[in-house]
Design an enzyme around this catalytic site. Structure first.
Site, PDB file in Angstrom:
ATOM      1  N   CYS A  84       0.878  -1.170   0.000  1.00  0.00           N
ATOM      2  CA  CYS A  84       0.000   0.000   0.000  1.00  0.00           C
ATOM      3  C   CYS A  84       0.908   1.210   0.000  1.00  0.00           C
ATOM      4  O   CYS A  84       2.029   1.141   0.512  1.00  0.00           O
ATOM      5  CB  CYS A  84      -0.881   0.002   1.243  1.00  0.00           C
ATOM      6  SG  CYS A  84      -2.062   1.376   1.271  1.00  0.00           S
ATOM      7  N   CYS A 112      -3.730   6.169   0.142  1.00  0.00           N
ATOM      8  CA  CYS A 112      -3.234   4.843  -0.231  1.00  0.00           C
ATOM      9  C   CYS A 112      -2.820   4.722  -1.700  1.00  0.00           C
ATOM     10  O   CYS A 112      -2.416   3.645  -2.140  1.00  0.00           O
ATOM     11  CB  CYS A 112      -4.283   3.789   0.115  1.00  0.00           C
ATOM     12  SG  CYS A 112      -4.641   3.733   1.892  1.00  0.00           S
ATOM     13  N   LYS A 146     -12.083  -4.693   3.358  1.00  0.00           N
ATOM     14  CA  LYS A 146     -11.475  -3.752   4.302  1.00  0.00           C
ATOM     15  C   LYS A 146     -12.397  -2.553   4.473  1.00  0.00           C
ATOM     16  O   LYS A 146     -12.684  -1.833   3.517  1.00  0.00           O
ATOM     17  CB  LYS A 146     -10.109  -3.308   3.774  1.00  0.00           C
ATOM     18  CG  LYS A 146      -9.412  -2.327   4.693  1.00  0.00           C
ATOM     19  CD  LYS A 146      -8.002  -2.017   4.208  1.00  0.00           C
ATOM     20  CE  LYS A 146      -7.354  -0.984   5.103  1.00  0.00           C
ATOM     21  NZ  LYS A 146      -6.034  -0.587   4.601  1.00  0.00           N
ATOM     22  N   LYS A 204     -11.222  -7.217   7.520  1.00  0.00           N
ATOM     23  CA  LYS A 204     -10.555  -6.277   8.417  1.00  0.00           C
ATOM     24  C   LYS A 204     -11.429  -5.073   8.669  1.00  0.00           C
ATOM     25  O   LYS A 204     -11.944  -4.534   7.696  1.00  0.00           O
ATOM     26  CB  LYS A 204      -9.252  -5.855   7.742  1.00  0.00           C
ATOM     27  CG  LYS A 204      -8.476  -4.832   8.492  1.00  0.00           C
ATOM     28  CD  LYS A 204      -7.269  -4.452   7.695  1.00  0.00           C
ATOM     29  CE  LYS A 204      -6.625  -3.262   8.393  1.00  0.00           C
ATOM     30  NZ  LYS A 204      -5.604  -2.673   7.588  1.00  0.00           N
TER      31      LYS A 204
HETATM   32  C1  PBG Z   1      -2.773   0.666   5.097  1.00  0.00           C
HETATM   33  C2  PBG Z   1      -3.223  -0.082   6.274  1.00  0.00           C
HETATM   34  C3  PBG Z   1      -3.937   0.365   7.393  1.00  0.00           C
HETATM   35  C4  PBG Z   1      -3.994  -0.701   8.280  1.00  0.00           C
HETATM   36  C5  PBG Z   1      -3.344  -1.762   7.670  1.00  0.00           C
HETATM   37  N1  PBG Z   1      -2.894  -1.375   6.428  1.00  0.00           N
HETATM   38  C6  PBG Z   1      -4.443   1.687   7.737  1.00  0.00           C
HETATM   39  C7  PBG Z   1      -5.504   2.320   6.981  1.00  0.00           C
HETATM   40  O1  PBG Z   1      -6.056   1.784   6.019  1.00  0.00           O
HETATM   41  O2  PBG Z   1      -5.806   3.451   7.338  1.00  0.00           O
HETATM   42  C8  PBG Z   1      -4.612  -0.680   9.638  1.00  0.00           C
HETATM   43  C9  PBG Z   1      -4.092  -1.709  10.586  1.00  0.00           C
HETATM   44  C10 PBG Z   1      -4.421  -1.479  11.996  1.00  0.00           C
HETATM   45  O3  PBG Z   1      -5.169  -0.543  12.371  1.00  0.00           O
HETATM   46  O4  PBG Z   1      -3.913  -2.250  12.818  1.00  0.00           O
HETATM   47  N2  PBG Z   1      -3.619   0.790   4.048  1.00  0.00           N
END
Ligand code: PBG
Length: 326
Positions: free
Chosen positions: A121, A131, A196, A249
């Site tokens: 990312c 991102c 996500k 997630k």
């Molecule tokens: C990056 C990413 C994020 C997380 C994992 N990869 C942050 C986001 O999307 O803002 C979050 C992981 C966590 O909160 O433990 N894209």
């Protein structure tokens, strides 16, 4: 007529041995993936205030962290990189000697059997914290794809077992699969962050990876927490694009989604990510003496497994592995 019901469920709860025998969901260290933050600039290493017990590691102290994980019984890590320099295009992600290629090589030299996943990312690499690359104030989906693909190839070249794209760009799994195959990395797999959500529970992570968006939020590309059927669309698309494993997630607030995806795509190993805010809530409550940390952690992770996750990505991984061995 019987005076008592024939089936008394308490009979099987009478002692620890019996309870263990009939336990229906188990958590083992081999089910866990530990996220690890690696900083290129050694001055940026150190504890993360919003995530007590989790630190950002410099490349030269990474070995110790990985040694401890392996020693505790954790066999898999998910690496997040924080480069020394960020720019609008996230160009540090395209460097062959970047922080993650270096970290992967170190891990594999020291522990060849460790399973290494890498986050793919741009948010940790861009100065605006989004991102992908921008077109005006929008994230440009298609212009971001080749950058993610190039990043994935560098991780594969360094020895990553699976790359884990988390940018939520449409078509990212396909773009990465093609790029990996064209570069000869047909064996490098893809763990897709297929489902996500745009979540408040990522708050502490944004301090860890220094990646809070400078303007706006991620709702233009991450999913609406209200949507469950859409999760199926995301998972089916990523499966068709070539994902080897899928992920939901965050985990705790989305147990229904975990169940839905596992039932719809039972032949795909499913991971669930217990994110930074889920970690923080338990830590904060335990620090205040409001809950028992060990019991709360085991209950939360057991719940995630019971919902249908095969694998749990959790900041508690090392602690859980130690508890299980004690
Ligand atoms: C990056 C990413 C994020 C997380 C994992 N990869 C942050 C986001 O999307 O803002 C979050 C992981 C966590 O909160 O433990 N894209």
């Amino acid at each position: 007529m019987r005076e008592y019901p024939q089936r008394r469920l308490r009979r099987l709860r009478r002692n620890p041995g019996l309870r263990a025998l009939v336990q229906q969901t188990r958590v083992a260290a081999r089910d866990l993936i530990a996220p690890v933050f690696v900083v290129e600039d050694p001055h940026a290493a150190g504890p993360i205030a919003a995530m007590p017990g989790v630190a950002r590691h410099a490349l030269d102290t990474l070995d110790r962290e990985i040694d401890e994980l392996v020693q505790s019984g954790v066999h898999a890590v998910l690496l997040f990189g924080i480069p020394a320099d960020k720019d609008a295009a996230g160009s540090a992600a395209a460097r062959e000697d970047g922080v993650i290629p270096q970290a992967v090589r170190r891990c594999k030299v020291r522990h060849p059997d460790l399973v290494v996943f890498t986050d793919v990312c741009l948010c940790g690499y861009t100065d605006h914290g989004h991102c992908g690359v921008l077109a005006g104030r929008q994230v440009d989906n298609d212009a971001t794809l080749p950058r993610l693909a190039a990043m994935a190839v560098l991780h594969a070249q360094a020895g990553a077992d699976l790359v884990a794209p988390s940018a939520m760009m449409d078509g990212q799994v396909q773009a990465i699969r093609h790029a990996l195959d064209n570069a000869g990395f047909t064996d490098c797999g893809i763990l897709s962050y297929a489902v996500k959500y745009a979540s408040a529970f990522y708050g502490p992570f944004r301090e860890a990876a220094d990646c809070a968006p400078e303007f706006g939020d991620r709702r233009g590309y991450q999913m609406d927490p209200a949507n469950a059927a859409e999760a199926l669309a995301e998972a089916h698309l990523d499966a068709a694009e070539g994902a080897d494993m899928l992920m939901v997630k965050p985990a705790g607030p989305y147990l229904d989604v975990i169940r839905t995806i596992k039932q719809a795509l039972p032949d795909y190993p499913l991971a669930a990510y217990q994110v930074s805010g889920e970690y923080g809530m338990i830590k904060a409550a335990a620090a205040n003496g409001w809950i028992d940390e060990r019991q709360a952690v085991m209950e939360a992770v057991t719940g995630i497994r019971r919902a249908g996750a095969d694998v749990v990505i959790t900041y508690f991984a090392r602690q859980i592995a130690r508890w299980l061995a004690s």
